[in-house]
Design a protein around this motif. Structure first.
Motif, PDB file in Angstrom:
ATOM      1  N   ALA A 383     -44.844   2.136  -7.369  1.00  0.00           N
ATOM      2  CA  ALA A 383     -44.879   2.578  -8.763  1.00  0.00           C
ATOM      3  C   ALA A 383     -43.536   3.183  -9.135  1.00  0.00           C
ATOM      4  CB  ALA A 383     -46.005   3.595  -8.973  1.00  0.00           C
ATOM      5  N   ASN A 384     -43.292   3.303 -10.415  1.00  0.00           N
ATOM      6  CA  ASN A 384     -42.028   3.834 -10.921  1.00  0.00           C
ATOM      7  C   ASN A 384     -41.972   5.346 -10.721  1.00  0.00           C
ATOM      8  OD1 ASN A 384     -39.756   4.578 -12.343  1.00  0.00           O
ATOM      9  ND2 ASN A 384     -40.308   3.512 -14.232  1.00  0.00           N
ATOM     10  N   PRO A 385     -41.049   5.851  -9.899  1.00  0.00           N
ATOM     11  CA  PRO A 385     -41.012   7.291  -9.624  1.00  0.00           C
ATOM     12  C   PRO A 385     -40.572   8.125 -10.821  1.00  0.00           C
ATOM     13  CG  PRO A 385     -39.104   6.206  -8.673  1.00  0.00           C
ATOM     14  CD  PRO A 385     -40.002   5.113  -9.178  1.00  0.00           C
ATOM     15  N   LEU A 386     -40.069   7.476 -11.871  1.00  0.00           N
ATOM     16  CA  LEU A 386     -39.657   8.209 -13.066  1.00  0.00           C
ATOM     17  C   LEU A 386     -40.829   8.466 -14.000  1.00  0.00           C
ATOM     18  CD1 LEU A 386     -36.248   6.466 -13.813  1.00  0.00           C
ATOM     19  CD2 LEU A 386     -36.764   8.348 -12.252  1.00  0.00           C
ATOM     20  N   GLU A 387     -41.986   7.910 -13.677  1.00  0.00           N
ATOM     21  CA  GLU A 387     -43.191   8.177 -14.460  1.00  0.00           C
ATOM     22  C   GLU A 387     -43.911   9.394 -13.909  1.00  0.00           C
ATOM     23  OE1 GLU A 387     -45.561   4.656 -14.468  1.00  0.00           O
ATOM     24  OE2 GLU A 387     -44.139   3.523 -15.701  1.00  0.00           O
ATOM     25  N   LYS A 388     -44.495  10.151 -14.798  1.00  0.00           N
ATOM     26  CA  LYS A 388     -45.158  11.396 -14.420  1.00  0.00           C
ATOM     27  C   LYS A 388     -46.257  11.153 -13.394  1.00  0.00           C
ATOM     28  CE  LYS A 388     -47.236  15.526 -16.470  1.00  0.00           C
ATOM     29  NZ  LYS A 388     -47.668  16.182 -17.736  1.00  0.00           N
ATOM     30  N   GLY A 389     -46.264  11.977 -12.365  1.00  0.00           N
ATOM     31  CA  GLY A 389     -47.321  11.936 -11.363  1.00  0.00           C
ATOM     32  C   GLY A 389     -47.046  11.064 -10.159  1.00  0.00           C
ATOM     33  N   VAL A 390     -46.051  10.175 -10.230  1.00  0.00           N
ATOM     34  CA  VAL A 390     -45.809   9.259  -9.112  1.00  0.00           C
ATOM     35  C   VAL A 390     -45.227  10.007  -7.907  1.00  0.00           C
ATOM     36  CG1 VAL A 390     -44.486   7.249  -8.335  1.00  0.00           C
ATOM     37  CG2 VAL A 390     -45.590   7.238 -10.586  1.00  0.00           C
ATOM     38  N   LEU A 391     -44.222  10.844  -8.137  1.00  0.00           N
ATOM     39  CA  LEU A 391     -43.625  11.582  -7.018  1.00  0.00           C
ATOM     40  C   LEU A 391     -44.641  12.528  -6.382  1.00  0.00           C
ATOM     41  CD1 LEU A 391     -40.066  12.401  -8.419  1.00  0.00           C
ATOM     42  CD2 LEU A 391     -40.644  10.767  -6.601  1.00  0.00           C
ATOM     43  N   ALA A 392     -45.514  13.085  -7.178  1.00  0.00           N
ATOM     44  CA  ALA A 392     -46.536  13.991  -6.645  1.00  0.00           C
ATOM     45  C   ALA A 392     -47.491  13.273  -5.697  1.00  0.00           C
ATOM     46  CB  ALA A 392     -47.319  14.635  -7.790  1.00  0.00           C
ATOM     47  N   ASN A 393     -47.536  11.944  -5.802  1.00  0.00           N
ATOM     48  CA  ASN A 393     -48.367  11.128  -4.911  1.00  0.00           C
ATOM     49  C   ASN A 393     -47.494  10.165  -4.113  1.00  0.00           C
ATOM     50  OD1 ASN A 393     -51.325  11.769  -5.670  1.00  0.00           O
ATOM     51  ND2 ASN A 393     -50.303  11.506  -7.644  1.00  0.00           N
ATOM     52  N   PHE A 394     -46.356  10.672  -3.651  1.00  0.00           N
ATOM     53  CA  PHE A 394     -45.349   9.839  -3.008  1.00  0.00           C
ATOM     54  C   PHE A 394     -45.922   9.061  -1.830  1.00  0.00           C
ATOM     55  CE2 PHE A 394     -41.718   8.784  -0.396  1.00  0.00           C
ATOM     56  CZ  PHE A 394     -40.716   8.490  -1.311  1.00  0.00           C
ATOM     57  N   ALA A 395     -46.676   9.722  -0.983  1.00  0.00           N
ATOM     58  CA  ALA A 395     -47.205   9.058   0.214  1.00  0.00           C
ATOM     59  C   ALA A 395     -48.080   7.863  -0.152  1.00  0.00           C
ATOM     60  CB  ALA A 395     -47.997  10.052   1.059  1.00  0.00           C
ATOM     61  N   HIS A 396     -48.819   7.980  -1.226  1.00  0.00           N
ATOM     62  CA  HIS A 396     -49.695   6.888  -1.660  1.00  0.00           C
ATOM     63  C   HIS A 396     -48.891   5.669  -2.107  1.00  0.00           C
ATOM     64  CE1 HIS A 396     -53.093   4.849  -3.532  1.00  0.00           C
ATOM     65  NE2 HIS A 396     -52.378   4.740  -4.640  1.00  0.00           N
ATOM     66  N   HIS A 397     -47.727   5.918  -2.713  1.00  0.00           N
ATOM     67  CA  HIS A 397     -46.932   4.825  -3.274  1.00  0.00           C
ATOM     68  C   HIS A 397     -45.871   4.291  -2.305  1.00  0.00           C
ATOM     69  CE1 HIS A 397     -48.753   5.274  -7.191  1.00  0.00           C
ATOM     70  NE2 HIS A 397     -48.469   6.564  -7.203  1.00  0.00           N
ATOM     71  N   LEU A 398     -45.612   4.994  -1.211  1.00  0.00           N
ATOM     72  CA  LEU A 398     -44.580   4.557  -0.270  1.00  0.00           C
ATOM     73  C   LEU A 398     -45.063   3.341   0.517  1.00  0.00           C
ATOM     74  CD1 LEU A 398     -41.845   5.009   1.150  1.00  0.00           C
ATOM     75  CD2 LEU A 398     -43.037   6.546   2.737  1.00  0.00           C
ATOM     76  N   GLU A 399     -44.309   2.246   0.435  1.00  0.00           N
ATOM     77  CA  GLU A 399     -44.692   1.017   1.127  1.00  0.00           C
ATOM     78  C   GLU A 399     -43.762   0.672   2.285  1.00  0.00           C
ATOM     79  OE1 GLU A 399     -45.509  -2.275  -1.393  1.00  0.00           O
ATOM     80  OE2 GLU A 399     -47.177  -1.235  -2.374  1.00  0.00           O
ATOM     81  N   LEU A 400     -42.495   1.076   2.188  1.00  0.00           N
ATOM     82  CA  LEU A 400     -41.538   0.711   3.235  1.00  0.00           C
ATOM     83  C   LEU A 400     -40.383   1.685   3.244  1.00  0.00           C
ATOM     84  CD1 LEU A 400     -41.312  -1.748   5.249  1.00  0.00           C
ATOM     85  CD2 LEU A 400     -39.696  -2.732   3.624  1.00  0.00           C
ATOM     86  N   THR A 401     -39.939   2.055   4.435  1.00  0.00           N
ATOM     87  CA  THR A 401     -38.753   2.897   4.592  1.00  0.00           C
ATOM     88  C   THR A 401     -37.722   2.141   5.419  1.00  0.00           C
ATOM     89  OG1 THR A 401     -39.990   4.977   4.440  1.00  0.00           O
ATOM     90  CG2 THR A 401     -37.844   5.068   5.512  1.00  0.00           C
ATOM     91  N   ILE A 402     -36.497   2.178   4.974  1.00  0.00           N
ATOM     92  CA  ILE A 402     -35.380   1.559   5.694  1.00  0.00           C
ATOM     93  C   ILE A 402     -34.343   2.639   5.963  1.00  0.00           C
ATOM     94  CG2 ILE A 402     -33.528  -0.159   5.568  1.00  0.00           C
ATOM     95  CD1 ILE A 402     -35.312  -1.771   3.653  1.00  0.00           C
ATOM     96  N   LYS A 403     -33.942   2.775   7.210  1.00  0.00           N
ATOM     97  CA  LYS A 403     -32.898   3.741   7.563  1.00  0.00           C
ATOM     98  C   LYS A 403     -31.768   2.994   8.272  1.00  0.00           C
ATOM     99  CE  LYS A 403     -31.585   7.435  10.623  1.00  0.00           C
ATOM    100  NZ  LYS A 403     -31.838   7.974  11.969  1.00  0.00           N
ATOM    101  N   GLY A 404     -30.571   3.118   7.739  1.00  0.00           N
ATOM    102  CA  GLY A 404     -29.430   2.449   8.348  1.00  0.00           C
ATOM    103  C   GLY A 404     -29.599   0.942   8.446  1.00  0.00           C
ATOM    104  N   GLY A 405     -30.288   0.370   7.474  1.00  0.00           N
ATOM    105  CA  GLY A 405     -30.507  -1.064   7.444  1.00  0.00           C
ATOM    106  C   GLY A 405     -31.647  -1.555   8.308  1.00  0.00           C
ATOM    107  N   ILE A 406     -32.310  -0.652   9.027  1.00  0.00           N
ATOM    108  CA  ILE A 406     -33.409  -1.034   9.910  1.00  0.00           C
ATOM    109  C   ILE A 406     -34.747  -0.677   9.278  1.00  0.00           C
ATOM    110  CG2 ILE A 406     -34.464  -0.706  12.181  1.00  0.00           C
ATOM    111  CD1 ILE A 406     -31.725  -0.087  13.291  1.00  0.00           C
ATOM    112  N   VAL A 407     -35.589  -1.653   9.165  1.00  0.00           N
ATOM    113  CA  VAL A 407     -36.925  -1.432   8.613  1.00  0.00           C
ATOM    114  C   VAL A 407     -37.750  -0.645   9.617  1.00  0.00           C
ATOM    115  CG1 VAL A 407     -39.033  -2.543   7.790  1.00  0.00           C
ATOM    116  CG2 VAL A 407     -36.794  -3.549   7.250  1.00  0.00           C
ATOM    117  N   GLN A 408     -38.350   0.450   9.154  1.00  0.00           N
ATOM    118  CA  GLN A 408     -39.102   1.327  10.032  1.00  0.00           C
ATOM    119  C   GLN A 408     -40.564   0.900  10.098  1.00  0.00           C
ATOM    120  OE1 GLN A 408     -37.301   3.734  11.759  1.00  0.00           O
ATOM    121  NE2 GLN A 408     -35.607   2.658  10.734  1.00  0.00           N
ATOM    122  N   ASP A 409     -41.118   0.934  11.285  1.00  0.00           N
ATOM    123  CA  ASP A 409     -42.529   0.602  11.462  1.00  0.00           C
ATOM    124  C   ASP A 409     -43.400   1.739  10.937  1.00  0.00           C
ATOM    125  OD1 ASP A 409     -42.074  -1.843  12.634  1.00  0.00           O
ATOM    126  OD2 ASP A 409     -41.901  -0.964  14.642  1.00  0.00           O
TER     127      ASP A 409
END
Length: 409
Positions: A383-409
């Motif tokens: 979801a768009n983090p600039l919309e109200k309420g999205v950041l407050a539910n960050f864990a629900h909307h987080l689908e993928l994290t990449i650190k240093g170009g490596i996709v995290q499991d």
């Protein structure tokens, strides 16, 4: 899934959030190579032999930065740390760091406890975790917030110097030696305890700590090493003392007033509120093992924190994202978004955990933005983090994290 950092990875059909302008750039592709963002372009990328990840219109933001963590504080009773094996503490810290990365934090600033061995282990891939910017041990006067001896204890246990969050030093010469020692160990910043605290057993919230000559000496040592000083401070008086003495980063600041906020703005000082810490202590501190004899201090700073954030926000004081959570309460690391959302707009809230925090840790040309040439530290949200309420539910909307170009499991 994992991919080698040297492999080219392409994120396709992404909505990229521009942290500076607050715009969402649609239908972009991102080319990641050797741990950096090589290109952010429109439409499709025509490259062979690349790992392609369809983002399908989801939102790409920079990796999050938590500017106030204690990676070794696996227990809420900090007086227990010196009694533990350093190897056991390191193993527990590895678990805490891995959990931070899974929450979307790709860089954290440790302000008491972590040191070069833990940071090196992350860099070498021995343990999974965010990039770890450490200050070593926080400098504290005797009887200060970094002194966890009880009233009847004259000396620390033998392991104290290895695994405690702080170190005691008294007098200008002693604080200079302590600062130089942490700098020798590779510190990215120097942390001082300039005010009383909640977890310390013998001080008061209202007590100033270190005389101004001592604070100035520490600031001078840090500046000579091209570093900066981070200060644990609650009261307006203690914040003003620290800022006048050249401290750059004010932690907590719950008891600020308008005059001190104006002083911070003029001096260019940063504020790192940690509302989630106080809320967690009030909610589950007892169940988490926080010492009962210190819980009455929580009420002194709990409700004032949001007012301090509102004052600083109105005045334009730059604020970074910080949590200061200890023990099992660290699982609440994302709560800071919801707690600040009452008075901070979504874009500025996102900036606090990305661009503003990157400026604070002096990595604004490396992290905190989704731009070519920056490190490939990214989060993909549904979801768009600039919309109200999205950041407050960050864990629900987080689908993928990449650190240093490596996709995290």
């Amino acid at each position: 899934m994992n991919s080698e950092a040297a492999m080219i990875t392409i994120l396709e059909n992404a909505h990229v959030v521009d942290i500076e302008s607050g715009e969402v750039l649609p239908d972009r592709h991102l080319v990641l190579e050797n741990g950096t963002i090589r290109e952010v372009g429109e439409g499709a990328a025509s490259l062979d032999k690349a790992l392609r990840i369809p983002v399908d219109g989801r939102f790409v933001i920079p990796g999050l930065i938590d500017a106030h963590v204690h990676a070794t504080a696996y227990t809420a009773d900090l007086s227990q740390l010196p009694r533990q094996s350093p190897m056991y503490v390191a193993a527990r810290a590895a678990g805490l760091l891995k959990a931070m990365l899974k929450r979307g934090f790709t860089t954290v600033r440790d302000v008491g406890g972590a040191e070069f061995g833990l940071a090196q282990s992350v860099e070498e891939g021995l343990i999974a975790g965010p990039r770890l910017l450490y200050g070593g041990k926080a400098l504290s006067p005797s009887g200060g917030h970094g002194d966890h001896r009880s009233r009847g204890m004259e000396h620390e246990e033998g392991a104290y110097a290895q695994v405690s969050l702080g170190r005691r030093c008294d007098g200008v010469d002693a604080v200079r030696r302590a600062a130089r020692d942490e700098i020798r160990r590779g510190a990215h910043h120097i942390k001082i305890m300039a005010n009383g605290g909640i977890s310390s057993p013998t001080d008061r919230i209202t007590s100033d700590q270190f005389c101004e000559d001592e604070i100035r000496a520490i600031v001078e040592e840090a500046e000579m090493a091209d570093l900066y000083v981070v200060s644990h401070t609650y009261t307006a008086r203690s914040v003003a003392r620290a800022v006048r003495c050249g401290v750059r980063s004010i932690e907590h600041g719950n008891l600020l007033d308008e005059e001190t906020v104006a002083l911070m703005k003029t001096a260019g000082a940063y504020l790192t509120p940690t509302l989630s810490c106080f809320r967690a202590l009030a909610d589950v501190g007892e169940a988490s093992g926080f010492p009962a004899d210190r819980r009455d201090k929580i009420a002194q700073v709990l409700d004032s924190g949001i007012r301090a954030v509102e004052m600083a926000y109105r005045a334009g004081v730059p604020m970074a994202y910080g949590t200061d959570l200890i023990g099992p309460m660290q699982e609440r690391q994302l709560d800071e978004f919801a707690l600040r959302a009452e008075v901070v707009a979504p874009l500025d809230l996102l900036r606090s955990a990305t661009a503003t925090a990157a400026e604070l840790v002096r990595m604004q040309n490396e992290i905190g933005h989704v731009r070519a040439g920056y490190r490939a530290d990214l989060n993909i949200l549904s979801a768009n983090p600039l919309e109200k309420g999205v950041l407050a539910n960050f864990a629900h909307h987080l689908e993928l994290t990449i650190k240093g170009g490596i996709v995290q499991d």
